[in-house]
Scaffold this motif. Sequence first.
Motif, PDB file in Angstrom:
ATOM      1  N   ALA B 244      15.548  35.404  34.474  1.00 43.57           N
ATOM      2  CA  ALA B 244      14.950  34.104  34.778  1.00 43.57           C
ATOM      3  C   ALA B 244      13.642  34.255  35.547  1.00 43.57           C
ATOM      4  N   GLY B 245      12.598  33.593  35.074  1.00 42.66           N
ATOM      5  CA  GLY B 245      11.325  33.554  35.772  1.00 42.66           C
ATOM      6  C   GLY B 245      10.410  34.713  35.473  1.00 42.66           C
ATOM      7  N   ARG B 246      10.915  35.725  34.772  1.00 41.84           N
ATOM      8  CA  ARG B 246      10.067  36.882  34.492  1.00 41.84           C
ATOM      9  C   ARG B 246       9.414  36.757  33.118  1.00 41.84           C
ATOM     10  N   ALA B 330      14.182  30.436  29.589  1.00 37.27           N
ATOM     11  CA  ALA B 330      15.302  30.778  28.711  1.00 37.27           C
ATOM     12  C   ALA B 330      16.584  30.232  29.319  1.00 37.27           C
ATOM     13  N   PRO B 331      17.322  29.420  28.562  1.00 37.71           N
ATOM     14  CA  PRO B 331      18.541  28.843  29.126  1.00 37.71           C
ATOM     15  C   PRO B 331      19.657  29.896  29.175  1.00 37.71           C
ATOM     16  N   LEU B 332      20.512  29.766  30.152  1.00 40.55           N
ATOM     17  CA  LEU B 332      21.741  30.566  30.136  1.00 40.55           C
ATOM     18  C   LEU B 332      22.637  30.048  29.016  1.00 40.55           C
ATOM     19  N   PRO B 333      23.381  30.924  28.367  1.00 41.03           N
ATOM     20  CA  PRO B 333      24.313  30.438  27.344  1.00 41.03           C
ATOM     21  C   PRO B 333      25.387  29.582  28.007  1.00 41.03           C
ATOM     22  N   PRO B 334      25.942  28.619  27.270  1.00 41.82           N
ATOM     23  CA  PRO B 334      27.018  27.798  27.852  1.00 41.82           C
ATOM     24  C   PRO B 334      28.249  28.646  28.133  1.00 41.82           C
ATOM     25  N   ASP B 335      29.027  28.187  29.087  1.00 44.75           N
ATOM     26  CA  ASP B 335      30.282  28.873  29.412  1.00 44.75           C
ATOM     27  C   ASP B 335      31.174  28.837  28.165  1.00 44.75           C
ATOM     28  N   PRO B 336      31.620  29.984  27.691  1.00 43.35           N
ATOM     29  CA  PRO B 336      32.361  29.985  26.426  1.00 43.35           C
ATOM     30  C   PRO B 336      33.735  29.363  26.582  1.00 43.35           C
ATOM     31  N   ALA B 337      34.183  28.735  25.503  1.00 44.07           N
ATOM     32  CA  ALA B 337      35.527  28.138  25.493  1.00 44.07           C
ATOM     33  C   ALA B 337      36.577  29.239  25.574  1.00 44.07           C
ATOM     34  N   ALA B 376      18.475  36.817  28.546  1.00 46.88           N
ATOM     35  CA  ALA B 376      17.055  36.494  28.760  1.00 46.88           C
ATOM     36  C   ALA B 376      16.888  35.561  29.958  1.00 46.88           C
ATOM     37  N   GLY B 377      17.879  34.696  30.158  1.00 47.69           N
ATOM     38  CA  GLY B 377      17.782  33.748  31.272  1.00 47.69           C
ATOM     39  C   GLY B 377      18.728  34.069  32.412  1.00 47.69           C
ATOM     40  N   ALA B 378      19.300  35.258  32.387  1.00 45.80           N
ATOM     41  CA  ALA B 378      20.212  35.667  33.468  1.00 45.80           C
ATOM     42  C   ALA B 378      19.430  35.902  34.750  1.00 45.80           C
TER      43      ALA B 378
END
Lengths: 518, 518
Positions: B244-246, B330-337, B376-378
């Motif tokens: 994130a941010g880079r 870059a968004p974080l992926p959604p929390d997986p089901a 990418a967004g971690a």
Amino acid sequence: MNGAEALCGALLDGGIDVCFANPGTSEMHFVAALDRRPEMRCILGLAEGVVTAAADGYARMAGRPAAALLHLGPGLANGLANLHNARRARSPMVVVVGDHATWHVAADAPLTTDIEGLARPMSDHVTRLAPGESVAAGARRALEAARATPGIATLILPADVAWGPETAAAVAGPAPARRGFDAAAVAAVAVALADARRAGRRAGLLLAGDALRGAALADAARIAAATGARLLSEMFNARVERGAGRPAAPKVPYPVDVATGFLADLDLVVLVGARPPAGFFGYPGKPSFLARPDCMIVRLAEGTDDLPAALAALADAVDASATIPAGPDAPLPPDPADGRLDADAIAAVVARALPEGAVLVEEALTAGAPLYAATAGAAPHDLLQLTGGAIGIGIPLAAGAAVGAPGRKVVSMQADGSGMYTVQGLWTQAREGLDVVTVILSNRAYAILYGEMRGVGVAEIGRNARRMFDLDGPPLDWVALARGMGVPGIRCDDVAGFRRAFAAAVAEPGPFLIEAVL
Amino acid sequence: MNGAEALCGALLDGGIDVCFANPGTSEMHFVAALDRRPEMRCILGLAEGVVTAAADGYARMAGRPAAALLHLGPGLANGLANLHNARRARSPMVVVVGDHATWHVAADAPLTTDIEGLARPMSDHVTRLAPGESVAAGARRALEAARATPGIATLILPADVAWGPETAAAVAGPAPARRGFDAAAVAAVAVALADARRAGRRAGLLLAGDALRGAALADAARIAAATGARLLSEMFNARVERGAGRPAAPKVPYPVDVATGFLADLDLVVLVGARPPAGFFGYPGKPSFLARPDCMIVRLAEGTDDLPAALAALADAVDASATIPAGPDAPLPPDPADGRLDADAIAAVVARALPEGAVLVEEALTAGAPLYAATAGAAPHDLLQLTGGAIGIGIPLAAGAAVGAPGRKVVSMQADGSGMYTVQGLWTQAREGLDVVTVILSNRAYAILYGEMRGVGVAEIGRNARRMFDLDGPPLDWVALARGMGVPGIRCDDVAGFRRAFAAAVAEPGPFLIEAVL
């Protein structure tokens, strides 16, 4: 037919029907070709050191080469140490190494390496196939070279040669080189042995390779009886027939001072495929060569010669009796008293319970020192040793030996430090259901290095050395490691437990692992 | 002072205070010398592939070389595959390989090999020390070479050089080569970028090496903003600052068709320490080089150049704004089901829970494909990849990275097949108490090879291929393997269990292993 199919067919036609393998992308066409020929038995190793050691063990027991399939330069590199051991064992092997398509090399892709450069130090022959050449002819050449040396023939197979058409008409390869021997050397050795006997000088026959089994070993014993020579063998041998009733050819000991003592009575050493006896390492102020400086050394045959034929000719030349002398009556060690396990007790238990016809694989190093003497009177068996000094051979060598000698129990005596190098071979033992009992002599150290430090004159061992010699902190749990790869096992730290576990293990089909804690 | 002591002193004087090692007899005097210098941290690997990969991981994170101590030709051979990866990562390393005493080579003892021949394909510099030469001077030369390339400097140390006196007066070595750059190339690239922008042609900066972090990466982002160029990176990189941010410099994808699509819009590629983008393998009918055939490729700097300085100069030349553009959001992926684990769920859980400042080691191969996009967004972290394609690097690379970056959590995403190559590295993680969380992506196959078989046009997979691609029968029990080497672990096969296990593992000091069954 594409090149990969031609290669597969040529190997099968040449009598290779086992392929130890760890393939990758550049070998996919060859894998597809193997897939269409189910008569080729493909055996996966989870690290390339497993692949090459298993092919070595197979060749030692089956008496014929297997193929080893490796992936590009790094795959070959991972297999080199055990190729070195195999080469020192004179085990025939055809090593197939995939490479990038010839036109892709210019891209300098990440896996681009100098495969020939890597192969040469540990191969007897290296061939790189090129587009437009007959792959079958190249494979036959490699196979003939592997058999003739005998040794390691490495065949580099670019991907586009594998997927391209097999173009050239099958070229008749040269007839396989026949291994022979030098009749003049036989005559000279016969004279030297007679002269020595007449002069009261002590002679020894230093045996190596296939002089250490079958009719060749019997001929050596007949020669010894006729000439008064002692039989002895190299420090490390590919395969020796030993045990009750068989002629004994004691090995040259490892410690330099012990070895020079062992050879001190010899005025004449006859090399039968052996090298002049030399120390495993050089030490300050100690000699490289172990025989007395005034000992005469003569060569009956080179390691690449037909040693059985040379010995048969020498037996005739010295008018040896047709009767094969009975082997020395080596006693079995006494049943050890109960109590904590030590290397002597393990050796005694194994020697007493070794099944007739067993294959004994020995990479027990320091902890295995008593094993050699203890098994001199064990039931007749074959002993397979670490020929090239590159530790990390035992577990996969045992696997390959089991494949090459079906119906025979393989007992693998394995030091813990060297066992970790190719521990992945346990999985291959499980996958193939191989009849191997592995005994881990778990002293939780590279114990040999403590001796070597003393040998170079260092009396005090400090923290840095201990951190490099000790395998404790944490201790390895070999039963967990084996179970992780599908091999059942048990841990013992006393004599009664080990005696019981070993007896049970040799009575049941393997694989099985015993961690013997010292 | 003997040669071994001189070597140890020269390494310490040169700033090397970590020695990854698997020594043997011929290295005993060097071990004794290390033993007298406790300020050198000696770290044992139970196989040489562990030693070289750990030294690589250390160099990537510490930014300076470690020593790697190996035993003769076979020990070097076992370490070569990961030396290849280290060399492709341009990691500086001084590899010390012991050899027989010079006068013992003639004895052709079992461990005699062509060490130079083995070293050359995977070394940038090879030096064999000889009696009478200053060992300290040789060590300084090797160290300077390792730093200047940067790369692999292999120093062959015969035993008698180690135990002999350090004779020659200390020779002043040449001044370390300064890494520079070509100012003319900077000017030419600035013109090419301006021309392209004026003509409406799309440009890309292809970054490699240390262009992918710190001020260099920021300068690359400023150049991109000023010129309209895209940032991208090589397919595999030694160390990338991401999250994130880079500034993001997406890697060239692995599949040839995807990679050509990824590069299809580019009319101009500027190489910043990178090679022209090429496929990992060559395939029938597919190109080696991945950019459009009419794409112009210009070189800002070689991989051996000072990339940060070259980028700083280019930023000036293109009048880049002093402001560093914010990274893409870059968004974080959604929390997986919840439900059964798959590679996407693992990637999402890891990306969401990755601690800030983590070192992410990735040898997850097929099962790790979603991880790159997901992270990418971690939280900001360093990514370490498999640079040379020689599988079997992850577990020991993570160990070395942990040594080189104390205080940072190392998360090691590891495919099961490649993990087995150097599984012994888990023991080093336990021995040294390293803060590593290993996630085994356990799909019980060399899954990549199924894709590669399809890639070469084979639709049906038969028994022989399956026997070479599948790691089941028996399945590997990674929790048992880890426990066998002193690393605690847990097995998960559902999302909730993995989420819980990963959160707990990153919250506690390591080492710890999670077997994620796919």
